[in-house]
Design a protein around this motif. Structure first.
Motif, short mmCIF file in Angstrom:
data_model
loop_
_atom_site.label_atom_id
_atom_site.label_comp_id
_atom_site.label_asym_id
_atom_site.label_seq_id
_atom_site.Cartn_x
_atom_site.Cartn_y
_atom_site.Cartn_z
N UNK A 262 0.83 -1.21 0.00
CA UNK A 262 0.00 0.00 0.00
C UNK A 262 0.86 1.25 0.00
N UNK A 263 1.94 1.25 0.79
CA UNK A 263 2.83 2.40 0.82
C UNK A 263 3.48 2.67 -0.52
N UNK A 264 3.94 1.61 -1.19
CA UNK A 264 4.57 1.76 -2.50
C UNK A 264 3.58 2.31 -3.52
N UNK A 265 2.38 1.74 -3.54
CA UNK A 265 1.36 2.17 -4.50
C UNK A 265 1.02 3.65 -4.29
N UNK A 266 0.88 4.05 -3.03
CA UNK A 266 0.55 5.45 -2.75
C UNK A 266 1.66 6.39 -3.20
N UNK A 267 2.90 5.97 -3.08
CA UNK A 267 4.02 6.81 -3.52
C UNK A 267 3.97 7.07 -5.03
N UNK A 268 3.44 6.09 -5.79
CA UNK A 268 3.29 6.28 -7.23
C UNK A 268 2.02 7.07 -7.55
N UNK A 269 0.94 6.78 -6.83
CA UNK A 269 -0.32 7.50 -7.06
C UNK A 269 -0.15 8.99 -6.78
N UNK A 270 0.56 9.31 -5.70
CA UNK A 270 0.79 10.71 -5.35
C UNK A 270 1.91 11.34 -6.19
N UNK A 271 2.51 10.53 -7.07
CA UNK A 271 3.57 10.98 -7.97
C UNK A 271 4.80 11.51 -7.23
N UNK A 272 5.01 10.95 -6.03
CA UNK A 272 6.25 11.25 -5.32
C UNK A 272 7.41 10.60 -6.08
N UNK A 273 7.15 9.39 -6.58
CA UNK A 273 8.11 8.67 -7.42
C UNK A 273 7.50 8.53 -8.81
N UNK A 274 8.19 8.93 -9.87
CA UNK A 274 7.66 8.80 -11.24
C UNK A 274 7.43 7.34 -11.60
N UNK A 275 6.42 7.08 -12.45
CA UNK A 275 6.10 5.71 -12.85
C UNK A 275 7.29 5.02 -13.51
N UNK A 276 8.07 5.78 -14.27
CA UNK A 276 9.19 5.19 -14.99
C UNK A 276 10.29 4.68 -14.05
N UNK A 277 10.23 5.08 -12.78
CA UNK A 277 11.23 4.62 -11.81
C UNK A 277 10.78 3.36 -11.07
N UNK A 278 9.65 2.78 -11.47
CA UNK A 278 9.10 1.62 -10.75
C UNK A 278 10.04 0.44 -10.68
#
Length: 436
Positions: A262-278
């Motif tokens: 859940x924490x990882x998903x939220x970091x992407x949803x909130x765009x704290x981390x760009x999708x391309x960095x997944x």
């Protein structure tokens, strides 16, 4: 065979101290236990592999927590934390170690997240530790204390689970006891851990220590150096939200996999981390926590070998024939057995039911009170958890302190925690069994 546990634990310990990789050392110990109990080499290996699934969820949660920690570092909030601590705790090395011990203690009772906070809190502080020339062995001792002492002494959070496990195990073997009595019986052994903490922080590891050279090329922040203005911003707010959600899920549902995911998903949803960095986040998370995850898997396999071959019961039955009726000697031998068994299995919670089934009849025949019996079982279960290469009480601290490759699991975590916690636990637990 009665001595399979002792020999296999010695194999694991000696190989680990000789700096043989911990995974190889545990596999060697598992195969040794199997062969000594009449299993073939392939049969021993099958038992070890079949037991690895028992810790699959824990291993997965470690890797996901590593990925979450990397994502948090990308936000830049960890840099703000380090800069703040540099100003507030500059040259206060002893103070920061005790603060870490206090925070770790909260993880067992007040906010029961167990080891989930370590890969999030500790890696960003490594640079601070190096600047302060803080001995990381003191930090390892503080973390292990916080992961262990609260559940031994206090019937709250994970402590309640541990005390209830002792209660149920004793009652299933014919001895009635309540939670209050168990808690009182473990106060003295727990006090031994407090003594060990003060010795570690104020005496053993108080001196300044030059930072080690890195054993690996992995750098937590090398790929994720976020360009920030140095001030608190929107990404930091969303990062805190993701951390709080993760802690909430772990506290309510006690599921580290869902919490970390859940924490990882939220970091992407909130765009704290760009999708391309997944991919990079997950790969670096595996780089930081993958080794610890595999150690937990192999340790579960080793525990399965000991369980399926009934090595522990054989050891206790064999030992009981020589201990006579002297209570002091009986308590000493039972605690020694608990130390060896828990060192091998690496889990207090998993060891208690096994030890209770074997200890209760001996304690009843020797005239120990229910509280003294509880003290023996609780202390024997806790013994070895600190200092065991396969315990999450040592693997958790190493996962955070070795994020930059400058902390050795055996010599910088296991040996210090074994010396400073198992020795006082043994002595204080022995005293409790004779006093109560």
């Amino acid at each position: 065979m009665a001595w399979a546990v002792v020999v296999s634990v010695l194999v694991m310990t000696i190989l680990s101290l000789l700096r043989v990789n911990v995974i190889i050392a545990i596999i060697a110990a598992g195969l040794t236990a199997g062969l000594m109990n009449g299993q073939s080499l392939t049969g021993s290996l099958d038992l070890l592999i079949s037991g690895m699934g028992n810790q699959a969820s824990v291993a997965l949660s470690y890797i996901l927590l590593g990925a979450f920690a990397v994502a948090i570092s990308y936000s830049g909030i960890t840099s703000l934390l380090v800069n703040y601590l540099l100003k507030v705790l500059k040259d206060k090395r002893t103070m920061i170690v005790f603060v870490i011990a206090f925070v770790a203690s909260l993880s067992q009772n007040v906010i029961p997240v167990h080891i989930a906070f370590i890969p999030i809190l500790i890696p960003p502080l490594l640079k601070l530790f190096d600047q302060m020339k803080l001995d990381r062995r003191a930090v390892a001792a503080a973390l292990t204390f916080g992961l262990k002492a609260p559940y031994v002494m206090l019937p709250v959070g994970f402590g309640l689970i541990f005390h209830e496990t002792i209660k149920k195990a004793m009652e299933s073997n014919g001895v009635e006891v309540n939670i209050g009595a168990i808690s009182q019986s473990l106060l003295l052994p727990g006090a031994g851990m407090i003594v060990g903490l003060f010795i570690a922080v104020l005496i053993s590891y108080r001196k300044r220590r030059e930072p080690k050279m890195a054993d690996t090329d992995f750098d937590l922040n090398e790929e994720f150096k976020q360009e920030t203005s140095g001030s608190f911003n929107r990404k930091h707010i969303w990062t805190i939200v993701a951390i709080l959600v993760t802690l909430f899920i772990q506290a309510v549902w006690s599921n580290l996999v869902i919490a970390a995911l859940a924490g990882i998903v939220l970091m992407f949803i909130f765009r704290v981390v760009p999708y391309r960095k997944g991919d990079q986040v997950v790969n670096d998370g595996i780089g930081m926590m993958g080794f610890i995850a595999f150690v937990m898997l192999v340790a579960a396999g080793y525990a399965n070998v000991l369980t399926e071959t009934e090595s522990v019961s054989a050891l206790v039955e064999n030992s009981s024939g020589y201990i006579g009726d002297n209570q002091a000697f009986i308590a000493f031998i039972l605690l020694l057995v608990g130390l060896v068994v828990t060192m091998g299995i690496g889990s207090s919670f998993a060891t208690v039911p096994i030890l209770a089934a074997l200890f209760v009849p001996i304690c009843v025949s020797a005239g120990f009170s229910p509280m003294a019996t509880a003290a023996l079982i609780g202390t024997a279960g806790a013994l070895g958890d600190a200092g065991s290469p396969a315990s999450d009480s040592t693997l958790g601290p190493t996962s955070g302190l070795n994020a930059d490759g400058r902390h050795n699991h055996i010599w910088d975590t296991c040996v210090p925690t074994f010396l400073h916690y198992n020795i006082p636990l043994f002595l204080f637990g022995w005293a409790a069994a004779l006093i109560l």
